[in-house]
Design a protein around this motif. Structure first.
Motif, PDB file in Angstrom:
ATOM      1  N   LEU A 122      -7.106  -4.551 -18.569  1.00 55.49           N
ATOM      2  CA  LEU A 122      -8.100  -4.080 -19.528  1.00 55.49           C
ATOM      3  C   LEU A 122      -9.309  -5.001 -19.425  1.00 55.49           C
ATOM      4  N   VAL A 123     -10.493  -4.441 -19.671  1.00 55.20           N
ATOM      5  CA  VAL A 123     -11.736  -5.225 -19.639  1.00 55.20           C
ATOM      6  C   VAL A 123     -12.452  -5.052 -20.966  1.00 55.20           C
ATOM      7  N   VAL A 124     -12.981  -6.146 -21.486  1.00 60.59           N
ATOM      8  CA  VAL A 124     -13.867  -6.036 -22.636  1.00 60.59           C
ATOM      9  C   VAL A 124     -15.274  -6.390 -22.169  1.00 60.59           C
ATOM     10  N   GLU A 125     -16.195  -5.488 -22.411  1.00 60.46           N
ATOM     11  CA  GLU A 125     -17.605  -5.715 -22.105  1.00 60.46           C
ATOM     12  C   GLU A 125     -18.242  -6.327 -23.354  1.00 60.46           C
ATOM     13  N   ALA A 126     -18.189  -7.650 -23.445  1.00 62.22           N
ATOM     14  CA  ALA A 126     -18.646  -8.335 -24.654  1.00 62.22           C
ATOM     15  C   ALA A 126     -20.161  -8.309 -24.751  1.00 62.22           C
ATOM     16  N   ARG A 127     -20.649  -7.998 -25.927  1.00 64.65           N
ATOM     17  CA  ARG A 127     -22.086  -8.007 -26.192  1.00 64.65           C
ATOM     18  C   ARG A 127     -22.463  -8.964 -27.315  1.00 64.65           C
ATOM     19  N   SER A 128     -21.485  -9.718 -27.788  1.00 60.10           N
ATOM     20  CA  SER A 128     -21.729 -10.735 -28.806  1.00 60.10           C
ATOM     21  C   SER A 128     -20.552 -11.698 -28.805  1.00 60.10           C
ATOM     22  N   PRO A 129     -20.750 -12.924 -29.315  1.00 60.62           N
ATOM     23  CA  PRO A 129     -19.605 -13.826 -29.462  1.00 60.62           C
ATOM     24  C   PRO A 129     -18.499 -13.227 -30.319  1.00 60.62           C
ATOM     25  N   ALA A 130     -18.872 -12.413 -31.310  1.00 58.75           N
ATOM     26  CA  ALA A 130     -17.864 -11.775 -32.156  1.00 58.75           C
ATOM     27  C   ALA A 130     -16.983 -10.837 -31.339  1.00 58.75           C
ATOM     28  N   ASP A 131     -17.568 -10.151 -30.362  1.00 58.65           N
ATOM     29  CA  ASP A 131     -16.774  -9.298 -29.476  1.00 58.65           C
ATOM     30  C   ASP A 131     -15.729 -10.124 -28.731  1.00 58.65           C
ATOM     31  N   VAL A 132     -16.166 -11.271 -28.221  1.00 62.70           N
ATOM     32  CA  VAL A 132     -15.242 -12.141 -27.486  1.00 62.70           C
ATOM     33  C   VAL A 132     -14.118 -12.604 -28.396  1.00 62.70           C
ATOM     34  N   ALA A 133     -14.463 -13.039 -29.590  1.00 61.91           N
ATOM     35  CA  ALA A 133     -13.458 -13.533 -30.522  1.00 61.91           C
ATOM     36  C   ALA A 133     -12.450 -12.446 -30.884  1.00 61.91           C
ATOM     37  N   ALA A 134     -12.940 -11.233 -31.139  1.00 62.89           N
ATOM     38  CA  ALA A 134     -12.041 -10.132 -31.492  1.00 62.89           C
ATOM     39  C   ALA A 134     -11.096  -9.813 -30.339  1.00 62.89           C
ATOM     40  N   ALA A 135     -11.628  -9.814 -29.124  1.00 66.76           N
ATOM     41  CA  ALA A 135     -10.806  -9.510 -27.955  1.00 66.76           C
ATOM     42  C   ALA A 135      -9.735 -10.566 -27.740  1.00 66.76           C
ATOM     43  N   ILE A 136     -10.086 -11.825 -27.916  1.00 66.99           N
ATOM     44  CA  ILE A 136      -9.117 -12.901 -27.698  1.00 66.99           C
ATOM     45  C   ILE A 136      -8.047 -12.889 -28.783  1.00 66.99           C
ATOM     46  N   ARG A 137      -8.426 -12.615 -30.006  1.00 63.09           N
ATOM     47  CA  ARG A 137      -7.409 -12.523 -31.076  1.00 63.09           C
ATOM     48  C   ARG A 137      -6.430 -11.399 -30.770  1.00 63.09           C
ATOM     49  N   TRP A 138      -6.955 -10.275 -30.314  1.00 62.08           N
ATOM     50  CA  TRP A 138      -6.073  -9.158 -29.976  1.00 62.08           C
ATOM     51  C   TRP A 138      -5.174  -9.510 -28.801  1.00 62.08           C
ATOM     52  N   ALA A 139      -5.731 -10.160 -27.781  1.00 62.40           N
ATOM     53  CA  ALA A 139      -4.924 -10.556 -26.625  1.00 62.40           C
ATOM     54  C   ALA A 139      -3.804 -11.499 -27.048  1.00 62.40           C
TER      55      ALA A 139
END
Length: 450
Positions: free
Chosen positions: A39-56
């Motif tokens: 799966l890939v997350v196309e992060a457009r903000s630090p919040a996107d990165v944080a949400a993706a890592i919490r989910w991972a």
């Protein structure tokens, strides 16, 4: 690792392998290996990165990171890939001589914003490389002998660690993590923003001189003695190049075996010409492109490729370059050698690179090295089968004088020995910081990517 993944219900844009956007989302610059994360997350903000890592973390998925895709050591199968390529904002403050860059920004963007103010970053030989990956790996470039490594310029970072927390890190806030990030390369989290120092540089006396490949023995032996005479304001490398029959190259260089002398000098044109005189006297150049140049043209010194391609690269650092080491290199990459190598390069290190910033601590590898060695071969048929051995052969040839390696110059061949770049004390420090911030190994179970 589960075989079925439910896409998280968060704001980031997630891309699956069956999505038409997947190929573009994972596309690397070095195409030797095709990334295939789950799966890939196309992060457009630090919040996107944080949400993706919490989910991972909830899913038990390893996490990998890609900005420009210049350094890929595995296919990333079984991981969540966080793409930071859209986090590419660049803001320059000419008063403080700093730039704040997003996690996916490239050096060409920083140069474009800084040069109108007469300022320059400590970038590498190619401005197409990502800023963050370069600095996290130490970062050696044409101005490093004068101003230090890319890591030495870092003033602050914003990083999302394995717990999904956004952290502002500097010399006073979480200093151990700050020290580890500056040179430790990988395994700490996803950097979403970085503040770096800029320097009042607007021009150089520099460029490249192409000599006939047959003159490489005389040139390399002269070069190894000549570099000892250079001030810290001058940097140089020399490369044995086997160029393709590319019509975009000047006719004398198409399909030629040449020795490419690279030179960058912060002093005057007159002093630069005087410094270069011993090298120009060795042989008649095929093409001499050294002269006054704006800093914005720094890419022309090395003229690195700008289009994605499959390569196999390998590298090492050398504590010394005696005549025997030059002869050993020529025996595997010099005139008359049948090899698929595109390039075998020696870079002169030292100067400000070896001087750790006053009162500072970091994880930059190779500060005490005198030279860097880098070998590159194409992974096109029919030479792909022999390319890895050719690149390895260059490093093996100078093994008696090797002292380690530079993290940014460890290609697929170096994936299993990246840790050997650091001395034992630094390696232990990095392991301790990784354990503290990523105890489950979220960022340590997949190949490095930058």
């Amino acid at each position: 690792m589960t075989t079925s993944i439910t896409t998280p219900t968060t704001t980031p844009t997630f891309v699956r392998p069956d999505d038409p956007a997947y190929v573009a989302a994972v596309a690397p610059f070095v195409t030797t290996t095709t990334p295939r994360p789950d799966l890939v997350v196309e992060a457009r903000s630090p919040a996107d990165v944080a949400a993706a890592i919490r989910w991972a973390g909830e899913e038990g998925l390893p996490v990998s990171v890609q900005a420009t895709g210049h350094q890929l050591l595995s296919d990333l199968a079984g991981s969540l890939l966080v793409s930071t390529r859209h986090l590419d904002d660049v803001r320059v403050d000419p008063v403080t001589r700093t730039a704040v860059v997003g996690g996916g920004a490239r050096w060409q963007q920083v140069i474009a914003e800084a040069t109108p103010h007469g300022l320059a970053p400590i970038c590498g030989s190619s401005s197409h490389v990502g800023v963050v990956g370069f600095c996290l790996g130490g970062g050696h470039g044409p101005l490093s002998r004068a101003f230090g490594t890319g890591a030495d310029q870092v003033r602050r970072l914003r990083i999302v660690t394995a717990d999904g927390v956004e952290r502002d890190v500097d010399a006073t806030r979480e200093p151990d993590l700050f020290d580890a990030l500056r040179g430790g390369k990988t395994g700490f989290g996803v950097v979403t923003e970085m503040e770096i120092a800029l320097h009042p540089v607007s021009r150089l006396h520099g460029g490249g001189i192409f000599f006939p490949g047959e003159a490489s023995p005389q040139l390399l032996h002269t070069w190894r003695e000549w570099v000892a005479t250079l001030p810290d304001e001058a940097s140089t490398s020399v490369a044995l190049l086997r160029l393709p029959p590319d019509p975009s190259l000047p006719p004398p260089l198409q399909g030629a075996f040449v020795t490419h002398l690279r030179f960058a000098f912060l002093g005057s044109a007159e002093d630069g010409a005087a410094l270069l005189a011993p090298m120009r006297a060795v042989a008649e150049p095929v093409a001499d492109m050294v002269g006054e140049m704006p800093f914005a043209a720094i890419d022309t010194i090395h003229s690195d490729p700008t289009e994605p391609m499959p390569i196999w690269d390998d590298g090492a650092t050398l504590r010394a370059l005696p005549a025997e080491a030059v002869d050993a290199l020529l025996a595997v990459a010099g005139p008359g050698v049948d090899t698929p190598l595109i390039m075998a390069e020696l870079r002169h290190l030292g100067g400000a690179i070896e001087r750790r910033p006053e009162g500072g601590h970091d994880a930059v590898a190779g500060r005490d090295a005198a030279f860097g060695l880098y070998a590159l071969a194409p992974m096109f048929p029919p030479v792909a089968a022999i390319a890895p051995a050719a690149a390895r052969g260059v490093v093996d040839a100078v093994r008696p004088w090797a002292s380690g390696g530079l993290p940014n110059f460890q290609g697929p061949a170096g994936g299993g020995r990246l840790g050997a770049c650091w001395d034992d004390a630094t390696a232990a420090f990095l392991a301790g910081v990784r354990e503290a911030y990523d105890p489950a190994g979220m960022f340590r179970t997949v190949g490095l990517i930058a």
